[in-house]
Scaffold this motif. Structure first.
Motif, PDB file in Angstrom:
ATOM      1  N   ASN A  59       1.012  -1.306   0.575  1.00  0.00           N
ATOM      2  CA  ASN A  59      -0.205   0.411   0.316  1.00  0.00           C
ATOM      3  C   ASN A  59       0.436   1.014  -0.170  1.00  0.00           C
ATOM      4  OD1 ASN A  59      -2.026   1.897   0.643  1.00  0.00           O
ATOM      5  ND2 ASN A  59      -2.893   1.187   2.648  1.00  0.00           N
ATOM      6  N   PHE A  60       1.081   2.101  -1.402  1.00  0.00           N
ATOM      7  CA  PHE A  60       1.909   3.508  -1.150  1.00  0.00           C
ATOM      8  C   PHE A  60       1.466   4.329  -0.350  1.00  0.00           C
ATOM      9  CE2 PHE A  60      -1.339   3.843  -4.758  1.00  0.00           C
ATOM     10  CZ  PHE A  60      -1.664   5.327  -4.382  1.00  0.00           C
ATOM     11  N   LEU A  61       0.244   4.124   0.112  1.00  0.00           N
ATOM     12  CA  LEU A  61      -0.786   4.855   1.032  1.00  0.00           C
ATOM     13  C   LEU A  61       0.253   5.035   2.418  1.00  0.00           C
ATOM     14  CD1 LEU A  61      -4.175   5.891  -0.438  1.00  0.00           C
ATOM     15  CD2 LEU A  61      -1.690   7.563  -0.616  1.00  0.00           C
ATOM     16  N   HIS A  62       0.066   4.169   2.331  1.00  0.00           N
ATOM     17  CA  HIS A  62       0.520   3.685   4.159  1.00  0.00           C
ATOM     18  C   HIS A  62       1.568   4.233   5.068  1.00  0.00           C
ATOM     19  CE1 HIS A  62       1.395   0.886   7.388  1.00  0.00           C
ATOM     20  NE2 HIS A  62       2.920   0.632   7.396  1.00  0.00           N
ATOM     21  N   LYS A  63       1.031   4.776   6.069  1.00  0.00           N
ATOM     22  CA  LYS A  63       1.456   5.737   6.728  1.00  0.00           C
ATOM     23  C   LYS A  63       1.773   7.282   6.262  1.00  0.00           C
ATOM     24  CE  LYS A  63       3.508   2.797   9.882  1.00  0.00           C
ATOM     25  NZ  LYS A  63       4.277   2.553  10.815  1.00  0.00           N
ATOM     26  N   TYR A  64       1.275   7.558   4.906  1.00  0.00           N
ATOM     27  CA  TYR A  64       1.155   8.920   4.249  1.00  0.00           C
ATOM     28  C   TYR A  64       1.372   9.769   5.070  1.00  0.00           C
ATOM     29  CZ  TYR A  64       1.143  12.517   0.744  1.00  0.00           C
ATOM     30  OH  TYR A  64       1.200  12.880  -0.591  1.00  0.00           O
ATOM     31  N   PRO A  65       2.007  10.857   4.917  1.00  0.00           N
ATOM     32  CA  PRO A  65       2.077  11.825   6.192  1.00  0.00           C
ATOM     33  C   PRO A  65       1.150  13.295   6.231  1.00  0.00           C
ATOM     34  CG  PRO A  65       4.426  11.983   4.948  1.00  0.00           C
ATOM     35  CD  PRO A  65       3.513  10.940   4.121  1.00  0.00           C
TER      36      PRO A  65
END
Length: 193
Positions: free
Chosen positions: A18-24
């Motif tokens: 998931n490239f959005l994981h923990k997206y700041p």
């Protein structure tokens, strides 16, 4: 084969990072479930429910009418029933789809209209039906001619299939126009308030 068998045993085909994981700074922009998990699990809609209903039924689209063309082998009501179940599970407005007898499945009509309160109207068109094919034996024969596993069709077979589809829409032209007019009138009345 060495790589395929472990995937088959675990059934992890659609597992992706998931490239959005923990997206700041995403808490106000993205739904929390899109950033919480390190992996996402994707499934082909054809395997899940074999229809595109979920994509068009997002609330912001304000869908009022759906023309549902069934081209699947077997039960001509399967996809519309699966869509209703999916919508019920996910609290998406969708009309109730009544149970259909085995006789009706074997020899369906050419058009079914499903309505509900505060739901889109669904017009469901089985491709092979008693209007454009005749009786259940002819419908069954058409299903065998155009089975899913068949990999190629002659030019005549393709033309015959296109004609069935075309005639199904032509036969129901007035019903389609009437439902679109009802949807437009309802929207106009809603906007007048």
């Amino acid at each position: 084969m060495e790589k395929i068998f472990p995937l088959l045993s675990k059934w992890i085909w659609g597992t992706k990072y998931n490239f959005l994981h923990k997206y700041p700074n995403s808490e106000n922009i993205l739904p929390s479930d899109l950033v919480q998990d390190e992996k996402i699990y994707l499934i082909d809609a054809g395997l899940s429910n074999n229809c595109g209903y979920p994509l068009v039924l997002r609330p912001e689209r304000q869908v009022q009418i759906i023309l549902s063309f069934d081209f699947s082998a077997g039960d001509p009501f399967e996809t519309v029933h699966q869509a209703a179940e999916y919508c019920k599970k996910n609290s998406i407005p969708f009309p109730d789809i009544p149970a259909v007898s085995e006789e009706e499945k074997a020899c369906p009509s050419d058009c079914y209209i499903y309505r509900g309160k505060n739901t889109p109207t669904v017009m469901h068109f089985p491709l092979f039906n008693r209007v454009n094919c005749g009786d259940s034996k002819k419908i069954k024969a058409m299903g065998k001619t155009y089975c899913t596993r068949k990999t190629s069709y002659s030019k005549n077979e393709i033309q015959a299939l296109l004609n069935k589809s075309k005639h199904n829409v032509q036969n129901n032209h007035d019903k389609i126009v009437a439902e679109i007019q009802k949807a437009v009138e309802a929207e106009w009345k809603k906007n007048q308030k």
